[in-house]
Write a protein that holds these residues in place. Structure first.
Motif, PDB file in Angstrom:
ATOM      1  N   GLY A 102     -21.079  37.340   8.194  1.00  8.44           N
ATOM      2  CA  GLY A 102     -22.221  37.627   8.167  1.00  8.44           C
ATOM      3  C   GLY A 102     -23.150  36.116   7.665  1.00  8.44           C
ATOM      4  N   ILE A 103     -24.902  37.528   7.516  1.00  7.76           N
ATOM      5  CA  ILE A 103     -26.059  36.485   7.427  1.00  7.76           C
ATOM      6  C   ILE A 103     -25.300  35.662   6.197  1.00  7.76           C
ATOM      7  N   PRO A 104     -25.131  34.404   6.258  1.00  2.75           N
ATOM      8  CA  PRO A 104     -25.009  33.472   4.353  1.00  2.75           C
ATOM      9  C   PRO A 104     -25.482  34.328   3.411  1.00  2.75           C
ATOM     10  N   HIS A 105     -25.512  34.072   2.297  1.00  7.08           N
ATOM     11  CA  HIS A 105     -26.276  34.417   1.020  1.00  7.08           C
ATOM     12  C   HIS A 105     -25.811  33.291   0.196  1.00  7.08           C
ATOM     13  N   ARG A 106     -26.737  33.213  -1.502  1.00  6.79           N
ATOM     14  CA  ARG A 106     -26.720  31.853  -1.922  1.00  6.79           C
ATOM     15  C   ARG A 106     -26.256  31.805  -3.085  1.00  6.79           C
ATOM     16  N   LEU A 107     -26.118  31.722  -4.392  1.00  6.26           N
ATOM     17  CA  LEU A 107     -25.815  32.487  -5.299  1.00  6.26           C
ATOM     18  C   LEU A 107     -26.972  31.717  -6.931  1.00  6.26           C
ATOM     19  N   SER A 108     -27.951  32.500  -7.409  1.00 14.65           N
ATOM     20  CA  SER A 108     -28.976  31.802  -8.219  1.00 14.65           C
ATOM     21  C   SER A 108     -27.922  31.966  -9.825  1.00 14.65           C
ATOM     22  N   GLU A 109     -26.545  32.245  -9.932  1.00 16.03           N
ATOM     23  CA  GLU A 109     -26.344  31.410 -11.409  1.00 16.03           C
ATOM     24  C   GLU A 109     -25.133  31.473 -11.178  1.00 16.03           C
ATOM     25  N   ALA A 163     -20.529  46.402   8.513  1.00 18.03           N
ATOM     26  CA  ALA A 163     -21.100  46.111   9.425  1.00 18.03           C
ATOM     27  C   ALA A 163     -22.698  45.990   8.848  1.00 18.03           C
ATOM     28  N   TYR A 164     -23.377  46.519   7.733  1.00 16.96           N
ATOM     29  CA  TYR A 164     -24.851  46.600   7.232  1.00 16.96           C
ATOM     30  C   TYR A 164     -24.427  45.822   6.420  1.00 16.96           C
ATOM     31  N   GLY A 165     -23.492  44.939   5.733  1.00 24.89           N
ATOM     32  CA  GLY A 165     -23.423  44.173   4.785  1.00 24.89           C
ATOM     33  C   GLY A 165     -23.579  44.479   3.373  1.00 24.89           C
ATOM     34  N   ASN A 166     -23.801  44.178   2.461  1.00 22.49           N
ATOM     35  CA  ASN A 166     -23.524  44.336   1.255  1.00 22.49           C
ATOM     36  C   ASN A 166     -25.212  43.935  -0.093  1.00 22.49           C
ATOM     37  N   GLY A 167     -24.701  44.503  -0.882  1.00 22.82           N
ATOM     38  CA  GLY A 167     -26.142  45.092  -2.091  1.00 22.82           C
ATOM     39  C   GLY A 167     -27.153  44.679  -1.376  1.00 22.82           C
ATOM     40  N   ARG A 168     -28.624  44.269  -2.445  1.00 24.81           N
ATOM     41  CA  ARG A 168     -29.718  44.008  -1.827  1.00 24.81           C
ATOM     42  C   ARG A 168     -29.536  43.900  -0.752  1.00 24.81           C
TER      43      ARG A 168
END
Length: 522
Positions: A349-356, A419-424
């Motif tokens: 999926g499109i990469p996420h990045r942690l802010s904490e 297929a539709y990603g996760n969370g926000r």
């Protein structure tokens, strides 16, 4: 994770093409949560349902940013791009502007007549021209996103109760100049985003200062795509502005943003990018899934026949299925879910990045880490899906609801697919996309027998390469290479119904858009 090399980390171990296949192998060796390092960057790969639920859903408040991408955040988009922005208050405000038109109630009510009409035209176009079957699907998904959202407009010449989502403009056929430009932009965007076509400047920043002629002129190629995107998106935006000067607002998304611009104070660039990412996200993703649906049907005539038998029991040959039939066609719904499991839009999926920092059990996921959703591993889990490479809709027997119903479940084992990603970051168009898939799958199964053409040399059906490694191209989505299909109308009643329904749609629905398109010359 796998052992690293000094300075480079795992850089040389990660393939530039279909990296998700190697990451899935590592998941079997190192577990559902493991780490990679590339230079100074830390990457967390999530390949298990519990880990995905914990990190990307429950802790989405701190796992929804995006890693830095010079290519996508600056060179291609010029910034302010909904897909690549961090999850800032500005990002949330932009997302809200499009979400109001994509709710479940809007998709079940306001948008349903146009979805049916546009998908009826798709059948009609395919019946006359099966050579371009894939482009007819792409026209359907694109036109729908361009022009849904309720509007009432009156003047001395015409009274219209219409639906206009993004721009209030319809794509009437596959030869329309707009759709040709849009398709070319998608092709160019895909090429520049293919892994390996751009040097890893975000990981090794010094490469940004190496003359680009030594690195495949990557910046120049990105600028060409940037300029084409600006020309298209800004041009559509200006079309709305000029139309407003002539007749006022028609209540498209862009119209409403402009109506409220004293309150939200968006720049021209922000509005153009927001509208552009909506049509792109709503067009090529659904079209890619539907191409995979056709692939599965021509490869598995027994499954196709079983679905047609279900449709024939519930729907007469002189009535085209519509969205109200979803509860009567559970096997068709199972096929749609299995298509998305079997060949997901992307392996990663499109990469996420942690802010904490996040603690996951006894594992620390450090702040600023990139987090990858390994969709391929989740969908190819042999424990959950025995013989995962086989296409088997019976895996989803009893899963009769749309995917949004299962994406919200507290138990990750009850989610149908990813297929539709996760969370926000979950796709805001999930309700529209799911209904698009049902409209097309149910209608094509009702209307056509889908077959591979015969090879003139062997006298047997052509051999279709469905290998993920060789039969698919990888950009932001994983797309099967083009192939021909024979579409045979199943009966004279069905042909007559398609013709009559198309002509009725032209009179009752499309004529209103023809008037608007004439006003909105682009």
């Amino acid at each position: 994770g796998p052992p690293t090399m000094p300075l480079l980390g795992n850089l040389l171990q990660i393939p530039t093409d279909k990296a998700f296949l190697q990451m899935t192998k590592w998941a079997k060796q190192y577990g559902d949560v493991y780490s990679l390092t590339i230079g100074p960057s830390n990457i967390i790969v999530l390949s298990g349902r519990e880990a995905v639920k914990e990190v990307l859903d429950k802790k989405s408040a701190v796992s929804s940013d995006r890693p830095t991408s010079l290519l996508r955040q600056q060179l291609l988009t010029g910034g302010d791009h909904l897909l690549w922005m961090d999850a800032t208050p500005q990002w949330r405000d932009l997302r809200k502007l499009i979400h109001a038109d994509l709710t479940e109630s809007m998709c079940n009510g306001t948008h349903a007549p146009l979805q049916h009409a546009e998908s009826v035209q798709m059948l009609y176009d395919m019946m006359l021209d099966q050579t371009h079957w894939k482009r007819h699907i792409e026209r359907f998904t694109n036109s729908l996103v361009l022009c849904i959202g309720k509007s009432l407009h009156k003047n001395a010449r015409v009274t219209m109760v219409n639906t206009f989502l993004v721009y209030g403009i319809r794509t009437p056929d596959i030869h329309n100049p707009y759709i040709l430009r849009f398709e070319q932009l998608l092709r160019d965007w895909t090429v520049v985003n293919i892994p390996g076509n751009t040097p890893p400047v975000d990981i090794i920043p010094v490469l940004n200062w190496v003359p680009e002629r030594f690195l495949g002129n990557w910046k120049s190629r990105a600028r060409v795509v940037h300029d084409a995107m600006r020309d298209l998106y800004d041009g559509l935006h200006k079309t709305v502005v000029h139309r407003r000067q002539r007749i006022g607002s028609v209540n498209s998304i862009v119209d409403r943003i402009l109506d409220q611009n004293g309150k939200n104070a968006l720049t021209f660039h922000e509005i153009s990018n927001l509208a552009g990412v909506t049509i792109k996200g709503g067009s090529d993703t659904s079209a890619t899934v539907l191409a995979n649906f056709v692939t599965a049907m021509v490869l598995h005539p027994d499954i196709q026949k079983k679905a047609q038998a279900e449709i024939d029991r519930e729907i007469p040959s002189d009535r085209i299925p519509d969205g109200s039939d979803v509860g009567r066609l559970p096997y068709v719904m199972a096929i749609i879910k299995e298509v998305q499991r079997w060949r997901p839009l992307g392996g990663i999926g499109i990469p996420h990045r942690l802010s904490e920092d996040i603690w996951l059990g006894d594992k620390l996921l450090p702040n600023k880490s990139t987090v990858l959703l390994n969709t391929w591993a989740l969908h190819q889990d042999e424990k959950r899906y025995p013989n995962p490479e086989s296409f088997d809709p019976d895996r989803f027997q009893g899963w009769t609801g749309y995917s949004a119903e299962y994406a919200n479940t507290a138990d990750p084992e009850k989610r149908d697919h990813y297929a539709y990603g996760n969370g926000r970051r979950r796709c805001p168009g999930i309700h529209l996309a799911e209904r698009n898939l049902f409209h097309v799958a149910a209608k094509m199964l009702w209307a056509f027998d889908m077959e591979l053409p015969t090879d003139p040399v062997t006298g047997k059906p052509i051999v279709l390469d469905t290998s993920t490694e060789t039969g698919y191209t990888e950009g932001l989505v994983l797309s099967i290479k083009d192939f021909p299909v024979n579409l045979k109308v199943r009966s004279a009643d069905r042909q007559k119904s398609i013709e009559e329904s198309y002509h009725a749609a032209c009179t009752d629905i499309f004529a209103k858009y023809d008037d608007m398109n004439a006003i909105s010359t682009f």
